[in-house]
Write a protein that holds these residues in place. Sequence first.
Motif, PDB file in Angstrom:
ATOM      1  N   ARG A  81      55.507  37.215  36.469  1.00  0.00           N
ATOM      2  CA  ARG A  81      55.136  38.333  35.589  1.00  0.00           C
ATOM      3  C   ARG A  81      53.661  38.713  35.758  1.00  0.00           C
ATOM      4  O   ARG A  81      53.057  39.328  34.897  1.00  0.00           O
ATOM      5  CB  ARG A  81      55.469  37.958  34.144  1.00  0.00           C
ATOM      6  N   ILE A  82      53.100  38.292  36.917  1.00  0.00           N
ATOM      7  CA  ILE A  82      51.707  38.622  37.227  1.00  0.00           C
ATOM      8  C   ILE A  82      51.680  39.506  38.468  1.00  0.00           C
ATOM      9  O   ILE A  82      52.397  39.252  39.437  1.00  0.00           O
ATOM     10  CB  ILE A  82      50.899  37.326  37.501  1.00  0.00           C
ATOM     11  N   ILE A  83      50.848  40.545  38.431  1.00  0.00           N
ATOM     12  CA  ILE A  83      50.629  41.372  39.627  1.00  0.00           C
ATOM     13  C   ILE A  83      49.115  41.499  39.805  1.00  0.00           C
ATOM     14  O   ILE A  83      48.376  41.610  38.827  1.00  0.00           O
ATOM     15  CB  ILE A  83      51.329  42.751  39.502  1.00  0.00           C
ATOM     16  N   CYS A  84      48.672  41.447  41.084  1.00  0.00           N
ATOM     17  CA  CYS A  84      47.231  41.497  41.344  1.00  0.00           C
ATOM     18  C   CYS A  84      46.837  42.859  41.893  1.00  0.00           C
ATOM     19  O   CYS A  84      47.605  43.506  42.615  1.00  0.00           O
ATOM     20  CB  CYS A  84      46.835  40.413  42.345  1.00  0.00           C
ATOM     21  N   GLY A  85      45.637  43.276  41.559  1.00  0.00           N
ATOM     22  CA  GLY A  85      45.156  44.589  41.998  1.00  0.00           C
ATOM     23  C   GLY A  85      43.761  44.509  42.574  1.00  0.00           C
ATOM     24  O   GLY A  85      43.063  43.508  42.410  1.00  0.00           O
ATOM     25  N   ASN A  86      43.379  45.597  43.233  1.00  0.00           N
ATOM     26  CA  ASN A  86      42.059  45.689  43.838  1.00  0.00           C
ATOM     27  C   ASN A  86      41.057  46.034  42.732  1.00  0.00           C
ATOM     28  O   ASN A  86      40.626  47.172  42.577  1.00  0.00           O
ATOM     29  CB  ASN A  86      42.110  46.790  44.902  1.00  0.00           C
ATOM     30  N   GLY A  87      40.726  45.027  41.950  1.00  0.00           N
ATOM     31  CA  GLY A  87      39.982  45.258  40.708  1.00  0.00           C
ATOM     32  C   GLY A  87      40.979  45.677  39.643  1.00  0.00           C
ATOM     33  O   GLY A  87      42.071  46.162  39.958  1.00  0.00           O
ATOM     34  N   GLY A 188      41.514  43.013  29.112  1.00  0.00           N
ATOM     35  CA  GLY A 188      40.763  41.794  28.784  1.00  0.00           C
ATOM     36  C   GLY A 188      39.651  41.504  29.773  1.00  0.00           C
ATOM     37  O   GLY A 188      39.393  40.340  30.096  1.00  0.00           O
ATOM     38  N   ALA A 189      38.949  42.556  30.221  1.00  0.00           N
ATOM     39  CA  ALA A 189      37.888  42.349  31.227  1.00  0.00           C
ATOM     40  C   ALA A 189      36.848  41.330  30.752  1.00  0.00           C
ATOM     41  O   ALA A 189      36.281  40.582  31.553  1.00  0.00           O
ATOM     42  CB  ALA A 189      37.213  43.683  31.568  1.00  0.00           C
ATOM     43  N   TYR A 190      36.609  41.306  29.425  1.00  0.00           N
ATOM     44  CA  TYR A 190      35.561  40.411  28.886  1.00  0.00           C
ATOM     45  C   TYR A 190      36.159  39.258  28.072  1.00  0.00           C
ATOM     46  O   TYR A 190      35.438  38.585  27.343  1.00  0.00           O
ATOM     47  CB  TYR A 190      34.593  41.234  28.015  1.00  0.00           C
ATOM     48  N   ALA A 191      37.466  39.057  28.195  1.00  0.00           N
ATOM     49  CA  ALA A 191      38.152  38.097  27.320  1.00  0.00           C
ATOM     50  C   ALA A 191      37.623  36.673  27.457  1.00  0.00           C
ATOM     51  O   ALA A 191      37.542  35.936  26.477  1.00  0.00           O
ATOM     52  CB  ALA A 191      39.654  38.108  27.625  1.00  0.00           C
ATOM     53  N   GLU A 192      37.244  36.281  28.679  1.00  0.00           N
ATOM     54  CA  GLU A 192      36.824  34.887  28.877  1.00  0.00           C
ATOM     55  C   GLU A 192      35.529  34.550  28.158  1.00  0.00           C
ATOM     56  O   GLU A 192      35.187  33.385  28.000  1.00  0.00           O
ATOM     57  CB  GLU A 192      36.663  34.570  30.371  1.00  0.00           C
ATOM     58  N   TYR A 193      34.799  35.582  27.736  1.00  0.00           N
ATOM     59  CA  TYR A 193      33.558  35.306  27.003  1.00  0.00           C
ATOM     60  C   TYR A 193      33.828  34.880  25.570  1.00  0.00           C
ATOM     61  O   TYR A 193      32.925  34.443  24.865  1.00  0.00           O
ATOM     62  CB  TYR A 193      32.637  36.537  27.022  1.00  0.00           C
ATOM     63  N   VAL A 194      35.077  35.039  25.118  1.00  0.00           N
ATOM     64  CA  VAL A 194      35.431  34.691  23.747  1.00  0.00           C
ATOM     65  C   VAL A 194      36.171  33.362  23.761  1.00  0.00           C
ATOM     66  O   VAL A 194      37.277  33.275  24.295  1.00  0.00           O
ATOM     67  CB  VAL A 194      36.341  35.779  23.120  1.00  0.00           C
ATOM     68  N   GLU A 195      35.567  32.360  23.183  1.00  0.00           N
ATOM     69  CA  GLU A 195      36.172  31.032  23.237  1.00  0.00           C
ATOM     70  C   GLU A 195      37.533  31.017  22.543  1.00  0.00           C
ATOM     71  O   GLU A 195      37.680  31.520  21.428  1.00  0.00           O
ATOM     72  CB  GLU A 195      35.240  30.023  22.575  1.00  0.00           C
ATOM     73  N   VAL A 211      51.070  45.031  27.877  1.00  0.00           N
ATOM     74  CA  VAL A 211      50.600  44.357  29.090  1.00  0.00           C
ATOM     75  C   VAL A 211      49.133  44.002  28.887  1.00  0.00           C
ATOM     76  O   VAL A 211      48.443  44.600  28.053  1.00  0.00           O
ATOM     77  CB  VAL A 211      50.736  45.213  30.378  1.00  0.00           C
ATOM     78  N   MET A 212      48.674  43.023  29.671  1.00  0.00           N
ATOM     79  CA  MET A 212      47.272  42.620  29.590  1.00  0.00           C
ATOM     80  C   MET A 212      46.683  42.703  30.986  1.00  0.00           C
ATOM     81  O   MET A 212      47.334  42.326  31.957  1.00  0.00           O
ATOM     82  CB  MET A 212      47.256  41.192  29.056  1.00  0.00           C
ATOM     83  N   THR A 213      45.471  43.260  31.101  1.00  0.00           N
ATOM     84  CA  THR A 213      44.788  43.271  32.400  1.00  0.00           C
ATOM     85  C   THR A 213      43.554  42.378  32.327  1.00  0.00           C
ATOM     86  O   THR A 213      42.921  42.254  31.273  1.00  0.00           O
ATOM     87  CB  THR A 213      44.357  44.696  32.814  1.00  0.00           C
ATOM     88  N   ARG A 214      43.246  41.745  33.449  1.00  0.00           N
ATOM     89  CA  ARG A 214      42.088  40.838  33.526  1.00  0.00           C
ATOM     90  C   ARG A 214      41.349  41.103  34.833  1.00  0.00           C
ATOM     91  O   ARG A 214      41.876  41.754  35.738  1.00  0.00           O
ATOM     92  CB  ARG A 214      42.578  39.380  33.498  1.00  0.00           C
ATOM     93  N   THR A 215      40.147  40.554  34.926  1.00  0.00           N
ATOM     94  CA  THR A 215      39.359  40.819  36.132  1.00  0.00           C
ATOM     95  C   THR A 215      38.576  39.590  36.587  1.00  0.00           C
ATOM     96  O   THR A 215      38.260  38.718  35.771  1.00  0.00           O
ATOM     97  CB  THR A 215      38.381  41.985  35.895  1.00  0.00           C
ATOM     98  N   PHE A 216      38.280  39.565  37.875  1.00  0.00           N
ATOM     99  CA  PHE A 216      37.379  38.549  38.427  1.00  0.00           C
ATOM    100  C   PHE A 216      35.942  39.078  38.510  1.00  0.00           C
ATOM    101  O   PHE A 216      35.071  38.421  39.039  1.00  0.00           O
ATOM    102  CB  PHE A 216      37.855  38.132  39.825  1.00  0.00           C
ATOM    103  N   LEU A 225      33.955  41.513  45.005  1.00  0.00           N
ATOM    104  CA  LEU A 225      35.192  41.141  45.703  1.00  0.00           C
ATOM    105  C   LEU A 225      36.321  42.133  45.435  1.00  0.00           C
ATOM    106  O   LEU A 225      37.108  42.434  46.320  1.00  0.00           O
ATOM    107  CB  LEU A 225      35.594  39.752  45.196  1.00  0.00           C
ATOM    108  N   ARG A 226      36.385  42.614  44.202  1.00  0.00           N
ATOM    109  CA  ARG A 226      37.422  43.533  43.710  1.00  0.00           C
ATOM    110  C   ARG A 226      38.792  42.854  43.554  1.00  0.00           C
ATOM    111  O   ARG A 226      39.689  43.022  44.370  1.00  0.00           O
ATOM    112  CB  ARG A 226      37.585  44.787  44.613  1.00  0.00           C
ATOM    113  N   VAL A 227      38.930  42.061  42.521  1.00  0.00           N
ATOM    114  CA  VAL A 227      40.241  41.483  42.204  1.00  0.00           C
ATOM    115  C   VAL A 227      40.484  41.554  40.694  1.00  0.00           C
ATOM    116  O   VAL A 227      39.616  41.170  39.902  1.00  0.00           O
ATOM    117  CB  VAL A 227      40.382  40.004  42.641  1.00  0.00           C
TER     118      VAL A 227
END
Length: 361
Positions: A81-87, A188-195, A211-216, A225-227
């Motif tokens: 249920r995960i798909i990866c994108g160029n950013g 959720g581009a900034y989600a990891e900053y929230v403990e 759906v939820m989107t995330r970024t590297f 890198l753009r992922v």
Amino acid sequence: MSPIAPKPGILDIAPYVGGKSHVDGVRDVVKLSSNENPAGPPESARAALAKVSHTLHRYPSTDHAELRAAIAEVHGLDADRIICGNGSDELIAMLCTAYSGPGTEVIHTEHGFAMYRISALTAGADPVEVPERDRRVDVDAILAAVTERTRLVFIANPANPTGTMLDVDEVTRLAEALPAHVLLVLDGAYAEYVEGYDAGAALVATRENVVMTRTFSKIYALGGLRVGWLYGPEHILDVLGRIRGPFNLGTLQLAAAEAAIRDQNFVERSRVENTRLRRWITDALTEIGIGCDSSEANFVLARFETANEADACELHLRQQGLLVRKVGGYKLPQALRITVGDEPSCRRVVHEVRRFKGLDS
Ligand code: PMP
């Protein structure tokens, strides 16, 4: 005028303007305008790049199986249920392409990320801007704006450029109240900053319309890198899988992102340091009368008395080689968005804002 015309809507698009990275005549520029992680790319990701460079004559993986498996393992999700994108930009565009088009509407909030509107217009849809309340996403205003024609609702949580955040109950209320024909996209581009925040993963796991989107690009410090990746219900993955380009991520992207997601120590260190310095900079600016909303992300939104004052301060900082972001394009002309840099950069920014205010010499 050329007879070769783009389809309707394209000429309504104002191109995305990124954060500047240089100042004429200034050598040591500190870039605090694009919400990048000052730690620099993780060593783990850099080492992974070197290991795969000898395979670059081959096409990359088409199904991103290894990266998806690593993401699934780290987050406790189903890899199918995960798909990866160029950013995550690409994923936002794919959602608009697949689910919206002429005659439909895409909702984004007043100060929402610029690509929601650009992607909606590119798809031929009508972007609908919904007001925020005190620079916070307003669930009731979103619900009031939904029509038969609405296809997508984008909210970033935490939001850019305000840094504010809706709690899980509010996000759940929104998801539950939306009609069944509307897909809620939790960015959720900034989600990891929230403990301890799952960025909506639990909601996605149980609902068909989220759906939820995330970024590297942010906490993982790999913007170059753009992922990005998306987690969603099976029916959405089926649709997006049909329109994704076969080689939308290259070998280097896949290898570095996989190493980075397994490097959760890097993420943890970055989060702790960001929280410490964000508090420090928020307090220091508040002390000199510059309003800052309580940010949950890796930037603060500094609000000045007037747009002129914000512009003058931005110019002063730029002349000192400190690049921050004017957010007039986000309809916040009185505000400057300042990325939380490393400690010396944070101290320099505060010192220069104090000088601008005539408080330090
Ligand atoms: N969403 C938000 C809220 C962002 O601020 C950004 C980057 N500025 C993105 C998505 C896009 O990130 P990416 O680099 O993954 O395309």
